[in-house]
Design a protein around this motif. Structure first.
Motif, mmCIF file in Angstrom:
data_model
loop_
_atom_site.group_PDB
_atom_site.id
_atom_site.type_symbol
_atom_site.label_atom_id
_atom_site.label_comp_id
_atom_site.label_asym_id
_atom_site.label_seq_id
_atom_site.Cartn_x
_atom_site.Cartn_y
_atom_site.Cartn_z
ATOM 1 N N SER A 114 6.224 5.489 1.230
ATOM 2 C CA SER A 114 6.428 4.065 1.495
ATOM 3 C C SER A 114 5.503 3.262 0.601
ATOM 4 O O SER A 114 4.538 3.785 0.046
ATOM 5 C CB SER A 114 6.150 3.744 2.970
ATOM 6 O OG SER A 114 4.808 4.048 3.297
ATOM 7 N N GLY A 115 5.810 2.015 0.433
ATOM 8 C CA GLY A 115 4.982 1.143 -0.391
ATOM 9 C C GLY A 115 5.485 0.987 -1.814
ATOM 10 O O GLY A 115 5.151 0.010 -2.483
ATOM 11 N N LYS A 163 16.206 8.135 0.485
ATOM 12 C CA LYS A 163 15.266 8.062 1.607
ATOM 13 C C LYS A 163 13.818 8.076 1.140
ATOM 14 O O LYS A 163 12.913 8.039 1.971
ATOM 15 C CB LYS A 163 15.505 9.230 2.562
ATOM 16 C CG LYS A 163 16.859 9.202 3.247
ATOM 17 C CD LYS A 163 17.009 10.373 4.215
ATOM 18 C CE LYS A 163 18.347 10.327 4.932
ATOM 19 N NZ LYS A 163 18.528 11.464 5.860
ATOM 20 N N ASN A 164 13.601 8.161 -0.170
ATOM 21 C CA ASN A 164 12.240 8.218 -0.719
ATOM 22 C C ASN A 164 11.454 9.364 -0.085
ATOM 23 O O ASN A 164 10.270 9.216 0.275
ATOM 24 C CB ASN A 164 11.517 6.885 -0.489
ATOM 25 C CG ASN A 164 10.662 6.468 -1.677
ATOM 26 O OD1 ASN A 164 10.820 6.951 -2.798
ATOM 27 N ND2 ASN A 164 9.729 5.556 -1.415
ATOM 28 N N THR A 165 12.123 10.505 0.049
ATOM 29 C CA THR A 165 11.559 11.637 0.783
ATOM 30 C C THR A 165 11.743 12.920 -0.024
ATOM 31 O O THR A 165 12.776 13.113 -0.667
ATOM 32 C CB THR A 165 12.240 11.777 2.153
ATOM 33 O OG1 THR A 165 12.003 10.585 2.915
ATOM 34 C CG2 THR A 165 11.684 12.966 2.925
ATOM 35 N N VAL A 166 10.739 13.785 0.052
ATOM 36 C CA VAL A 166 10.818 15.101 -0.566
ATOM 37 C C VAL A 166 10.586 16.150 0.515
ATOM 38 O O VAL A 166 9.881 15.894 1.503
ATOM 39 C CB VAL A 166 9.794 15.220 -1.719
ATOM 40 C CG1 VAL A 166 8.373 15.121 -1.202
ATOM 41 C CG2 VAL A 166 9.988 16.500 -2.501
ATOM 42 N N GLN A 181 0.850 -1.194 0.000
ATOM 43 C CA GLN A 181 0.000 0.000 0.000
ATOM 44 C C GLN A 181 0.881 1.238 0.000
ATOM 45 O O GLN A 181 1.745 1.400 0.850
ATOM 46 C CB GLN A 181 -0.896 0.002 1.228
ATOM 47 C CG GLN A 181 -1.836 1.194 1.289
ATOM 48 C CD GLN A 181 -2.710 1.169 2.545
ATOM 49 O OE1 GLN A 181 -2.673 0.214 3.311
ATOM 50 N NE2 GLN A 181 -3.470 2.215 2.735
ATOM 51 N N VAL A 182 0.640 2.114 -0.969
ATOM 52 C CA VAL A 182 1.435 3.330 -1.080
ATOM 53 C C VAL A 182 0.950 4.365 -0.074
ATOM 54 O O VAL A 182 -0.254 4.590 0.069
ATOM 55 C CB VAL A 182 1.340 3.911 -2.498
ATOM 56 C CG1 VAL A 182 2.075 5.237 -2.578
ATOM 57 C CG2 VAL A 182 1.901 2.924 -3.521
ATOM 58 N N GLN A 183 1.900 4.959 0.634
ATOM 59 C CA GLN A 183 1.570 6.016 1.570
ATOM 60 C C GLN A 183 2.543 7.164 1.425
ATOM 61 O O GLN A 183 3.753 6.955 1.265
ATOM 62 C CB GLN A 183 1.633 5.504 3.011
ATOM 63 C CG GLN A 183 0.379 4.808 3.481
ATOM 64 C CD GLN A 183 0.383 4.605 4.987
ATOM 65 O OE1 GLN A 183 1.360 4.147 5.546
ATOM 66 N NE2 GLN A 183 -0.728 4.946 5.630
ATOM 67 N N LEU A 184 2.017 8.373 1.484
ATOM 68 C CA LEU A 184 2.819 9.584 1.585
ATOM 69 C C LEU A 184 2.444 10.241 2.899
ATOM 70 O O LEU A 184 1.255 10.488 3.152
ATOM 71 C CB LEU A 184 2.531 10.536 0.422
ATOM 72 C CG LEU A 184 2.765 10.020 -0.993
ATOM 73 C CD1 LEU A 184 2.390 11.089 -2.005
ATOM 74 C CD2 LEU A 184 4.212 9.603 -1.190
ATOM 75 N N VAL A 185 3.448 10.513 3.721
ATOM 76 C CA VAL A 185 3.184 11.074 5.044
ATOM 77 C C VAL A 185 3.955 12.368 5.192
ATOM 78 O O VAL A 185 5.191 12.365 5.210
ATOM 79 C CB VAL A 185 3.562 10.084 6.154
ATOM 80 C CG1 VAL A 185 3.292 10.707 7.518
ATOM 81 C CG2 VAL A 185 2.785 8.779 5.994
ATOM 82 N N GLU A 186 3.209 13.469 5.327
ATOM 83 C CA GLU A 186 3.821 14.782 5.526
ATOM 84 C C GLU A 186 4.053 15.028 7.017
ATOM 85 O O GLU A 186 3.302 14.542 7.867
ATOM 86 C CB GLU A 186 2.943 15.911 4.987
ATOM 87 C CG GLU A 186 2.595 15.832 3.522
ATOM 88 C CD GLU A 186 1.238 15.213 3.278
ATOM 89 O OE1 GLU A 186 0.637 15.483 2.219
ATOM 90 O OE2 GLU A 186 0.779 14.466 4.162
#
Length: 128
Positions: free
Chosen positions: A25-26, A76-79, A1-6
């Motif tokens: 993630s995901g 880190k798959n982070t923006v 499951q794809v998640q974007l967490v701000e």
């Protein structure tokens, strides 16, 4: 499951700074464009900034140009969105988004319809 967490939102005085993070993630988005949008109270969601897969030539809304900086760490798959010289009119819920249909694209993705994955949003409030 794809998640974007701000994360990183909060209350700040005018002229202050905040740094928003968006952790994915995901799936990996290292080959995808990522964007930041915001929704002020009572208004529609609007474009803030976008960064393509390799971080070259980010693009900004005129209202934030020169004050905000978007960056990414693909390992880190982070923006991130660094926000300086904040103004009361920057008050909004800030959302990060990932464009999932194109890999290694040099195109600009500026509209909500072009993004496939969204975070839940983080509140930024700038007091005068």
């Amino acid at each position: 499951q794809v998640q974007l967490v701000e994360s990183g939102g909060g209350l700040v005085r005018a002229g202050g700074s905040l740094r928003l993070s968006c952790a994915a993630s995901g799936r990996t988005f290292s080959s995808s464009a990522m964007g930041w949008f915001r929704q002020p109270p009572g208004k529609e969601r609007e474009f803030v900034a976008t960064i393509n897969w390799n971080g070259i030539s980010p693009y900004y809304a005129n209202s934030v140009k020169g004050r905000f900086t978007v960056s990414r760490d693909n390992a880190k798959n982070t923006v991130y969105l660094q926000m300086n010289s904040l103004k009361p009119e920057d008050t909004a819920v800030y959302y990060c988004a990932a464009e999932g249909k194109h890999s290694y694209s040099g195109n600009l993705f500026l509209t909500t319809q072009e993004y496939d994955y969204w975070g839940q949003g983080t509140q930024v409030t700038v007091s005068s």
